[in-house]
Write a protein that holds these residues in place. Structure first.
Motif, PDB file in Angstrom:
ATOM      1  N   PRO A  34       0.844  -1.205   0.000  1.00 47.14           N
ATOM      2  CA  PRO A  34       0.000   0.000   0.000  1.00 47.14           C
ATOM      3  C   PRO A  34       0.879   1.256   0.000  1.00 47.14           C
ATOM      4  N   TYR A  37       0.484   3.575   5.204  1.00 50.52           N
ATOM      5  CA  TYR A  37      -0.127   2.807   6.285  1.00 50.52           C
ATOM      6  C   TYR A  37       0.474   3.287   7.600  1.00 50.52           C
ATOM      7  N   PHE A 187      -1.221  -1.959   8.540  1.00 48.00           N
ATOM      8  CA  PHE A 187      -0.981  -2.897   7.439  1.00 48.00           C
ATOM      9  C   PHE A 187      -0.471  -4.217   7.987  1.00 48.00           C
ATOM     10  N   ASP A 227     -10.459  -6.394   7.308  1.00 49.12           N
ATOM     11  CA  ASP A 227     -11.097  -5.590   6.264  1.00 49.12           C
ATOM     12  C   ASP A 227     -12.235  -4.756   6.836  1.00 49.12           C
ATOM     13  N   LYS A 232      -5.393  -2.649   6.299  1.00 48.04           N
ATOM     14  CA  LYS A 232      -4.965  -3.180   5.003  1.00 48.04           C
ATOM     15  C   LYS A 232      -4.195  -4.476   5.223  1.00 48.04           C
ATOM     16  N   LYS A 277      -4.871  -9.062  -1.669  1.00 46.30           N
ATOM     17  CA  LYS A 277      -4.870  -7.791  -0.939  1.00 46.30           C
ATOM     18  C   LYS A 277      -6.252  -7.161  -0.966  1.00 46.30           C
ATOM     19  N   ASN A 278      -6.514  -6.311  -0.004  1.00 46.18           N
ATOM     20  CA  ASN A 278      -7.841  -5.703   0.139  1.00 46.18           C
ATOM     21  C   ASN A 278      -7.814  -4.194  -0.105  1.00 46.18           C
ATOM     22  N   TYR A 279      -6.836  -3.716  -0.880  1.00 50.52           N
ATOM     23  CA  TYR A 279      -6.737  -2.275  -1.135  1.00 50.52           C
ATOM     24  C   TYR A 279      -6.401  -2.024  -2.595  1.00 50.52           C
TER      25      TYR A 279
END
Length: 279
Positions: A34, A37, A187, A227, A232, A277-279
């Motif tokens: 990311p 973070y 993160f 999440d 992140k 990943k969630n971003y």
């Protein structure tokens, strides 16, 4: 006006070799980090390739492997004593077996944290392929590596890594324990024992209890909770049907790595892995 120049980072490298280590995937990992973070978390620290590359100033690292966590804690607190103890080791099969088999005797419980950490590094540098593996009794059982001149002591790197670990919270804990600490904007990088590609490739013997399918589901649930909190996360795992199904709600990217656990070098090649990943 005097302008203070930012001092360049002193390079730090993983202290031990670890099965599934991420040094060869470093470009992919950094490329998928990311942009910003708060706090850095790595609950399957292993060899810590990404951690030592990033050198986060406020980090949390943990693992279920008690000996590994003792190594990092000892390195943080008593690096000079650890280096001194490392100097006593010999690179011979006879000596290796003597040190390896200590955990099968009452003598093992008498070892200090420094001696245990020193033994851990020594075995990692001199055993076959740098593996860490224990049997059902928790005894280290990797054979002698027969290397001519292994680098058992890297004094400068140990000192630099010790400096980085001064700023790091180190815990012997299950990965789910991070939920007590992670906040919005933090993160987390997960590098768990991978889902096996086939029945013969299952390698989860880093701890006595291993890491089975139920644990993979538990890990997914932890990711879902992160999440929801606005944290992140990035996760590495094998490119299998199970993993793709577990993380279908997140972004999945395929990467390729050469894996060297197989004793037959000719059968080592590029293997597909995934980053979630969630971003």
């Amino acid at each position: 006006m005097v302008v203070a120049l930012e001092q360049p980072k002193i390079k730090t490298c993983p202290i031990v070799k670890w099965a599934g280590g991420k040094r060869q995937l470093m470009f992919d990992l950094l490329d998928n980090m990311p942009k910003s973070y708060n706090r850095y978390f790595e609950p399957f620290i292993g060899g810590g390739a990404l951690f030592f590359e990033l050198q986060p100033q406020n980090a949390y690292i943990s693992d279920r492997n008690e000996e590994l966590i003792n190594l990092y804690s000892t390195l943080r607190e008593k690096v000079c004593e650890l280096i001194e103890d490392l100097n006593k080791h010999e690179n011979s099969r006879e000596y290796f077996l003597k040190i390896r088999n200590i955990d099968r005797s009452k003598e093992y419980k008498k070892l200090s944290n420094i001696q245990r950490a020193s033994r851990f590094i020594y075995l990692n540098k001199t055993c076959f392929n740098g593996l860490y593996r224990v049997n059902s009794q928790g005894h280290f059982n990797v054979p002698f590596g027969n290397y001519k001149n292994p680098k058992i002591i890297d004094t400068n790197n140990l000192i630099h890594c010790s400096g980085l670990l001064q700023k790091t919270q180190i815990e012997h804990a299950d990965f789910s324990e991070i939920l007590h600490n992670v906040q919005k904007g933090d993160f987390v990088y997960f590098d768990p024992p991978y889902v096996p590609l086939n029945q013969t490739s299952n390698f989860t013997s880093y701890t006595i209890d291993g890491f089975d399918k139920d644990m993979q589901f538990k890990l997914r649930d932890v990711c879902d909770e992160l999440d929801l909190r606005g944290a992140k996360f990035m996760l590495s795992n094998s490119d299998t049907k199970l993993v793709n199904e577990l993380y279908a709600n997140y972004e999945i990217k395929k990467v390729f790595a050469s894996r060297a656990i197989n004793a037959n070098g000719r059968s080592r090649g590029k293997i597909a892995e995934i980053l979630v990943k969630n971003y």
